[in-house]
Design an enzyme around this catalytic site. Structure first.
Site, PDB file in Angstrom:
ATOM      1  N   PHE A  13       0.816  -1.227   0.000  1.00  0.00           N
ATOM      2  CA  PHE A  13       0.000   0.000   0.000  1.00  0.00           C
ATOM      3  C   PHE A  13       0.846   1.273   0.000  1.00  0.00           C
ATOM      4  O   PHE A  13       0.374   2.333   0.386  1.00  0.00           O
ATOM      5  CB  PHE A  13      -0.976   0.018   1.187  1.00  0.00           C
ATOM      6  CG  PHE A  13      -1.697  -1.272   1.396  1.00  0.00           C
ATOM      7  CD1 PHE A  13      -2.611  -1.723   0.454  1.00  0.00           C
ATOM      8  CD2 PHE A  13      -1.450  -2.057   2.517  1.00  0.00           C
ATOM      9  CE1 PHE A  13      -3.260  -2.931   0.632  1.00  0.00           C
ATOM     10  CE2 PHE A  13      -2.090  -3.274   2.697  1.00  0.00           C
ATOM     11  CZ  PHE A  13      -3.010  -3.711   1.752  1.00  0.00           C
ATOM     12  N   ARG A  61       1.587  15.536  -5.854  1.00  0.00           N
ATOM     13  CA  ARG A  61       0.422  14.804  -6.360  1.00  0.00           C
ATOM     14  C   ARG A  61      -0.873  15.301  -5.722  1.00  0.00           C
ATOM     15  O   ARG A  61      -1.945  15.224  -6.326  1.00  0.00           O
ATOM     16  CB  ARG A  61       0.589  13.292  -6.175  1.00  0.00           C
ATOM     17  CG  ARG A  61      -0.444  12.474  -6.919  1.00  0.00           C
ATOM     18  CD  ARG A  61      -0.101  10.990  -6.975  1.00  0.00           C
ATOM     19  NE  ARG A  61       0.780  10.652  -8.076  1.00  0.00           N
ATOM     20  CZ  ARG A  61       0.358  10.191  -9.273  1.00  0.00           C
ATOM     21  NH1 ARG A  61      -0.930  10.016  -9.511  1.00  0.00           N
ATOM     22  NH2 ARG A  61       1.222   9.907 -10.218  1.00  0.00           N
ATOM     23  N   ALA A 102       2.411   3.912  -7.747  1.00  0.00           N
ATOM     24  CA  ALA A 102       1.724   4.791  -8.689  1.00  0.00           C
ATOM     25  C   ALA A 102       0.774   4.019  -9.600  1.00  0.00           C
ATOM     26  O   ALA A 102       0.513   4.435 -10.724  1.00  0.00           O
ATOM     27  CB  ALA A 102       2.740   5.599  -9.514  1.00  0.00           C
ATOM     28  N   GLU A 158      -4.617   2.548  -7.234  1.00  0.00           N
ATOM     29  CA  GLU A 158      -4.930   3.667  -6.358  1.00  0.00           C
ATOM     30  C   GLU A 158      -6.302   4.319  -6.565  1.00  0.00           C
ATOM     31  O   GLU A 158      -6.948   4.698  -5.591  1.00  0.00           O
ATOM     32  CB  GLU A 158      -3.842   4.744  -6.524  1.00  0.00           C
ATOM     33  CG  GLU A 158      -2.477   4.294  -6.063  1.00  0.00           C
ATOM     34  CD  GLU A 158      -1.381   5.214  -6.583  1.00  0.00           C
ATOM     35  OE1 GLU A 158      -1.163   5.278  -7.798  1.00  0.00           O
ATOM     36  OE2 GLU A 158      -0.752   5.897  -5.743  1.00  0.00           O
TER      37      GLU A 158
END
Lengths: 489, 779
Positions: free
Chosen positions: B243, B325, B528, B730
């Site tokens: 994760f 991000r 990612a 994600e």
């Protein structure tokens, strides 16, 4: 007297001498036996990755229960059958139906929690041939999965419930008779005394023997389910000596239902007490469903929950409100005291040297009395209360409060009565106005702390609001969230 | 060996797009899947444990380890002085993360020394006996404390700007200023960190590490030991969850194990206890968003200025790209005509925060959605209506440019949201809920439908590359290796499907092997969401090379034109004859054809100029939407998840079963982040929620009672990705924003939906109740 702990591990007999009194089953499986299917996720009985089944003779029958191996001490395993995930598949590698259902439903992702889930699902499958969603969720309360979101695991439980245990593909069904006979052989009633590196382990054969051991060893650590003591070892690394195990003592596991209430032996587990309490005092039965996970309820005892004196205490607030009494026993005899008097201060109980909690008497609410208990926690299940409030109301003529007992956990250093609130209510009409006038009295009764479970401000406000909820409920308008309609019973 | 019916198969088993089960599923349920702690232990194995600081910020005056060394079983005690190379394990070359602190500690729980002993228990016990003298220094552990103390940044912030936002804030009918606190999150991978190192001859060392980034472990071990990368081989077959928590955080344990192994000449394992793991390793960043937004009467945003301040912890780690991000996703699915977004990666005296599924994106997107919600309450509108008014428009509409100047060319959000709105009966249910609330004094309900648009690619362009190594053996069996790591997400399965599909062989002919730096070098982190995009393409490239050689061989050997060679299921058609795949392979071997290939892939099109805040950082976007309904108890703040409906875009799914699993799991993990998962530090700067007993991730009984998840089956990636699929790791996490907003609506009902509840996260029962009280008291 013997010095050997004997149990069955999957298909073979195990005999251990020189046993570390706080050696865990998980380390034994992984390090001594290379049975690495059982995982360590947290070492505190919360994540369930180490779930195994332990079979024991209970009321004469072999009963398998899910258990957290990480906080299960070897000394508590005498005359049991330990079953790990490696035992499920057939010798040719064919998966057990429970395992196959997990594969078919895509119930594993990273796979680390999976053996524990398989064992919990297996435990459910052995005991329930048509579980509801609520029952499946209850069986899985003690298993954390971080990948799947649980949906496929619940589906696996539903999928497999159609197939039933048969000797064809179920190892426990196949060997049930032989295992039962072997456990009877092992269950001799002898006291076991062993130890390692100068630290001792005692498994008294009878309650009288227990009393004698504690008279001689007043500083002994008495261990029933080890759901608390286990963490003293795995987290605090305390050296306990001697450790006295009582989980196997049938004499402490009696449940008697009398005219006025229920007597529970100190060794009765939450799971064992559940059915009786649900029938006799439904609100208490529902509370039990939210204590720990199934693995904890299978071994944790109500007596232990009292004896350890937690300021929150899952059960004590409810038991105090009900007017429960506790019986303490020692080699000198017994004494009985109201449970609320047992809790003296934080970490201090009225337990004299050599004494142990023998039983608990829980009065059954009478007709006309209204009883409720509300546990509030950050997460609904398998969480420790931020606060827990219990209320027992007796109404007199003209809708007045003839008697009321209110107790809270999480609000003070011990589970504690709300005596100022009670005094405000007593004799007054049972109306919204009375409730409103009683709310400020909580500030006299409690000065709660702020910690990671909740702020003082929240605890105080929620406690007051629970009185309001109790009023609404006792007045016939239930206003509590329930996950499933069946929980409304 | 080959069944007679072999040549008549119409399809192979396990091509791309098949809902194949996880390759390890059988081993998972049998308990035979091997994690690092399950590997049979080498003889003489030693175990390590760490001594941690008990101060948030202090100068180390002295360290007395005599009691530690005197403990039974202790073989060695290591401090920073024992590091032969560089005492630094920082990611990205910041040189701000010592392996072991020497002069100063900067968070409560920072490793100061390591004990190596004959058993893990002995090492843990001994580690508690050190006597360290400190001189306390000022500290702060949270964002507000950092701002109040004028804290430095751990790395430079970023600015995204388009138009003239500051000038335009006054040029709209309405303007709102507000803030939101967004909590962090512990990964709670079920398998904690673990590393095993075995020393080899010369300077060599083999390391088994639970890591998403084997190449970085290799580099860090090399730096710490002052040995070249070619002496370090890192292996990882699988992780018990990652994760993002194992992108950089495994370096501590791997480097210590390698250091001890080389120093002592014995195998050494480090496996911290769960409490220590949670104390010592980084988490999702907390954020505070401050915004100033101007909008018209329809709720359409005209200008936005927002700052995202983050709790980064004591060092940079990945905080730069994480906060970047957040800004990249502060637009969520919305066009901001004039916009200025800034990030503030603040130093705090807490564990250094790190990657976590979404990598700052969730926090940025949550901020964007909160702004929409604020506008909706200010105007008395359904937030969904405001969302639709702000969606990016079609290419060329003038409403298709992001704050980072990338055009949104593959926009399908309106279609996704419309489909979900209809299929979940949003409008009727919302009306029913409003009616219900009007007659329910204690229990209130809420519903919300929120979109997701998530940019796919590493924003550091160099990371968008991958390698694979494929061998075909003489019996036709295939050996697959690539740089991606398996942490449960099904990457190995998907890449094997790519290979099976390419060669047209059954998937059980392919052996998926552990990721190792010795086979595929210079890998990027499996992060990612890029694992299958990158490694799938790299594996495909390797297969393509081998197949081209096989075709060339067949052309020459059978004297047929190249277009007469065709890979059919488990066989190859050469002219009018069909040859079993293994037979052709064997023939090719005897003709000295190379049957092994290294594949490579780099993502096309992308470029990013961080200083200018301009470029095309993302190859494409993944979309989705979720609608959640909740009930709350306004007396205690407790809640129940009633229902969630999800429609999610994975392009043309490589494996629908695995993708559904990622979506459901991501949603529940996001729900945990926004509801019950609370990180709590005490006034000494000590994290007190460091175990599952105190840190509460969702249980089976926290799932929505009704939970419908569907793929947008009509979707195909507009870009030529592997099988036209899209990344899935994600994006689904952010579907959970619908839960937070549904809670918010239920709260808002106590003030007739006129006040935005401004619910901070995690929305624990306590925060819900306090918001109810605040609104009852008049906002």
């Amino acid at each position: 007297m013997t010095d050997c702990i004997r149990f069955i591990l999957n298909g073979e007999d195990v005999a251990l001498r020189d046993v570390d009194p706080t050696g865990t089953l998980l380390d034994f499986l992984r390090l001594d036996r290379s049975l690495t299917g059982t995982k360590e996720g947290c070492a505190e009985g919360d994540c369930g990755a180490c779930t195994v089944l332990v079979g024991r003779l209970c009321d004469g029958a072999l009963r398998y229960e899910t258990v957290n191996a990480c906080i299960r001490f070897l000394g508590s395993l005498h005359a049991t059958h330990v079953v790990t995930v490696e035992h499920l598949a057939a010798r040719d590698g064919t998966l057990h139906p429970v395992q196959q259902a997990m594969v078919d439903c895509h119930g594993s992702q990273c796979g680390f929690c999976t053996p524990g889930f398989v064992m919990s699902l297996y435990g459910l499958w052995l005991s329930n041939d048509d579980p509801s969603r609520a029952e499946i969720e209850k069986a899985l309360q003690g298993n954390l999965c971080r990948c799947t979101g649980y949906e496929p695991i619940v589906k696996a439980a539903e999928l497999v419930s159609g197939t039933r245990p048969s000797a064809l593909f179920d190892p426990l069904e196949r060997d049930r008779t032989a295992i039962t006979a072997r456990l009877w052989e092992l269950k001799t009633g002898e006291t076991i005394a062993t130890g390692k590196d100068g630290r001792r382990l005692i498994v008294p054969g009878t309650v009288a023997a227990l009393a004698a051991v504690l008279a001689a060893e007043p500083s002994a650590t008495v261990v029933a389910g080890a759901t608390d003591v286990g963490l003293w070892v795995t987290k605090q690394m305390r050296d306990l000596d001697p450790v006295v195990f009582i989980n196997h003592l049938d004499e402490l596991q009696a449940i008697e239902t009398g005219a006025d209430g229920i007597t529970l032996g100190a060794g009765v587990t939450y799971e064992q007490a559940s059915a009786t309490l649900r029938a006799e005092i439904p609100a208490l039965g529902r509370l039990i469903d939210r204590i720990g996970g199934q693995q904890v309820r299978n071994v944790g005892t109500i007596g232990g929950n009292i004896a350890n004196g937690s300021p929150i205490g899952d059960m004590p607030p409810a038991l105090i409100a009900l007017g429960a009494t506790v019986t303490l026993r020692s080699a000198d005899g017994r004494r009985v005291l109201p449970l609320e008097e047992f809790f003296i201060a934080y970490g201090k109980q009225d337990r004299r040297p050599g004494e142990f909690v023998e039983s608990l008497f829980v009065p059954r609410p009478r007709a006309g009395q209204h009883f409720a208990v509300y546990k509030v926690s950050k997460r609904r299940d398998e969480d420790i209360s931020a606060l827990c409030g219990a209320f027992l109301l007796t109404r007199g003529d003209g809708n007045t409060v003839a008697d009321v007992r209110i107790a809270f956990g999480g609000m003070a250093a011990t589970p504690k009565r709300a005596s100022a609130v009670e005094a405000t209510l007593l004799g007054r009409p049972w109306t919204e106005a009375t409730i409103a006038s009683a709310r400020p009295a909580f500030d006299d009764d409690y000065k709660p702390l702020t910690d990671w479970r909740a702020s003082a401000e929240y605890r105080q406000l929620a406690a007051k609001n629970l009185l309001t909820r109790f009023f609404l409920e006792a007045s016939g308008t239930p206003q509590e969230l329930k996950r499933f309609a069946e929980e409304e019973a | 060996m080959h069944k007679p019916t072999y040549e008549t198969y119409k399809y192979i088993n396990g091509p791309m797009h098949q809902a194949l089960r996880h390759d390890s599923a059988h081993k998972h349920v049998a308990g035979s899947a091997e994690y690092i702690d399950d590997i049979p232990e080498p003889a003489g194995l030693l175990h390590g444990a760490l001594g941690l600081s008990d101060r948030a910020h202090a100068e180390i005056l002295s360290i007395d380890l005599s009691a530690v060394k005197a403990c039974p079983g202790v073989v060695s005690v290591l401090t920073g002085a024992d590091v032969p190379g560089v005492n630094d394990i920082s990611s990205g070359g910041h040189h701000d993360e010592p392996l072991l602190a020497t002069e100063e500690v900067q968070f409560h729980g920072q490793p100061v020394f390591a004990v190596i002993a004959t058993t893990r228990d002995a090492a843990r016990r001994a580690a508690r006996l050190a006597r360290v003298e400190y001189r306390d220094l000022p500290y702060w552990t949270d964002i507000d404390g950092a701002i109040d103390n004028g804290a430095p940044l751990v790395t430079a912030g970023m600015t995204l700007e388009r138009g003239t936002p500051k000038a335009e804030l006054d040029n709209a009918e309405n303007r709102l200023i507000g803030e939101m606190h967004i909590g962090g999150q512990e990964h709670f991978y079920l398998e904690g960190h673990v590393a095993l190192a075995i020393p080899g001859e010369d300077d060599e060392v083999q390391v088994w590490s639970s890591t998403q980034h084997p190449s970085e472990i290799q580099h860090v071990v090399g730096h710490v030991l002052a040995i070249p990368s070619n002496a370090v081989t890192v292996h990882v077959r699988r992780m018990g969850g990652g994760f993002g928590g194992k992108e950089t955080q495994g370096a501590l344990f791997a480097a210590l194990a390698a250091l001890a192994a080389k120093k002592l000449g014995r195998a050494v394992k480090f496996r911290p206890d769960r409490d220590e793991d949670m104390t010592m390793t980084g988490k999702r960043h907390d954020f505070r968003m401050d915004f100033d937004v101007a909008f018209n009467g329809d709720g359409r945003i005209h200008a936005l200025v927002a700052n995202f301040a983050a709790r980064c912890g004591y060092s940079a780690d990945l905080s730069g790209p994480v906060t970047d991000r957040a800004l990249f996703h502060a637009d969520s699915s919305y066009f901001y005509p004039h916009v200025r977004l800034t990030s503030q990666p603040l130093k705090t005296h807490s564990v250094s925060n790190t990657a976590f599924r979404g990598f700052g994106g969730p926090q940025g997107m949550l901020g964007g959605e909160r702004i929409i919600e604020e506008i909706a309450y200010a105007l008395g509108k359904d937030p969904l209506e405001v969302r639709k008014a702000n969606f990016y428009g079609a290419p060329g509409s003038g409403r298709d440019v992001t704050p980072y100047h990338q055009k949104v060319e593959d926009n399908i959000i309106a279609r996704i949201v419309d489909e979900l709105e209809r299929s979940c009966d949003y409008q009727a249910r919302r009306k029913a809920i409003i009616d219900f609330n009007a007659g329910s004094p204690v229990i209130r309900k809420g519903i919300a439908l929120t979109p997701v648009k998530f940019g796919i690619s590493f924003t550091l362009t160099a990371f968008n590359q991958a390698g694979a190594l494929v061998h075909v053996y003489q019996d036709g069996s295939i050996h697959l290796n690539h740089g991606g790591t398996e942490m449960g997400q099904g990457l190995y399965t998907k890449v094997a499907q790519v290979l099976a599909d390419a060669f047209q062989v059954d998937i059980d002919r392919i052996k998926i092997t552990a990721t190792t730096t010795g086979k595929v070098p210079n890998t990027s982190a499996t992060a990612a969401s890029s694992g299958s995009d990158l490694n799938g393409m790299a594996a495909y490239d390797a297969a393509r090379q081998i197949m081209e050689r096989l075709v060339a061989f067949a052309v020459e050997h059978y004297q047929v034109p190249a277009n007469e060679v065709e890979f059919l299921p488990n066989r190859v058609r050469v002219g009018d004859q069909e040859i079993p795949f293994p037979d052709l392979v064997k023939k090719a071997y005897f003709a000295r054809v190379q049957l092994s290939a290294a594949g490579f892939y780099k993502t096309p099109k992308i470029h990013w100029d961080r200083a200018a805040g301009r470029g095309t950082p993302f190859y494409y976007f993944a979309y989705g939407a979720a609608c959640s309904e909740v009930s709350i108890d306004t007396l205690t703040g407790e809640y129940v998840m009633e229902r969630t409906d999800i429609l999610h875009d994975v392009g043309k799914s490589l494996n629908p079963a695995i993708d559904i699993g990622q979506i459901e799991g991501g949603f529940i993990q996001g729900m945990g982040w926004l509801t019950t998962e609370e990180l709590w530090w005490d006034d000494k700067g000590r994290l007190r929620t460091h175990a599952p007993s105190t840190y509460k991730i969702p249980l089976a009984s926290d799932r929505p009672k009704i939970f419908n998840t569907r793929l947008a089956e009509w979707s195909e990636n507009a870009e030529p990705t592997i099988g036209r699929s899209k990344a899935v790791g994600e994006p689904p996490l952010m579907l959970a924003i619908s839960v937070l907003e549904a809670l918010s609506m239920a709260i808002a009902s106590v003030a007739d939906y006129k006040v935005c509840p401004r619910l901070d996260t995690p929305a624990t029962p306590e925060r819900v109740l306090m918001a109810v009280e605040r609104l009852k008291a008049g906002g």
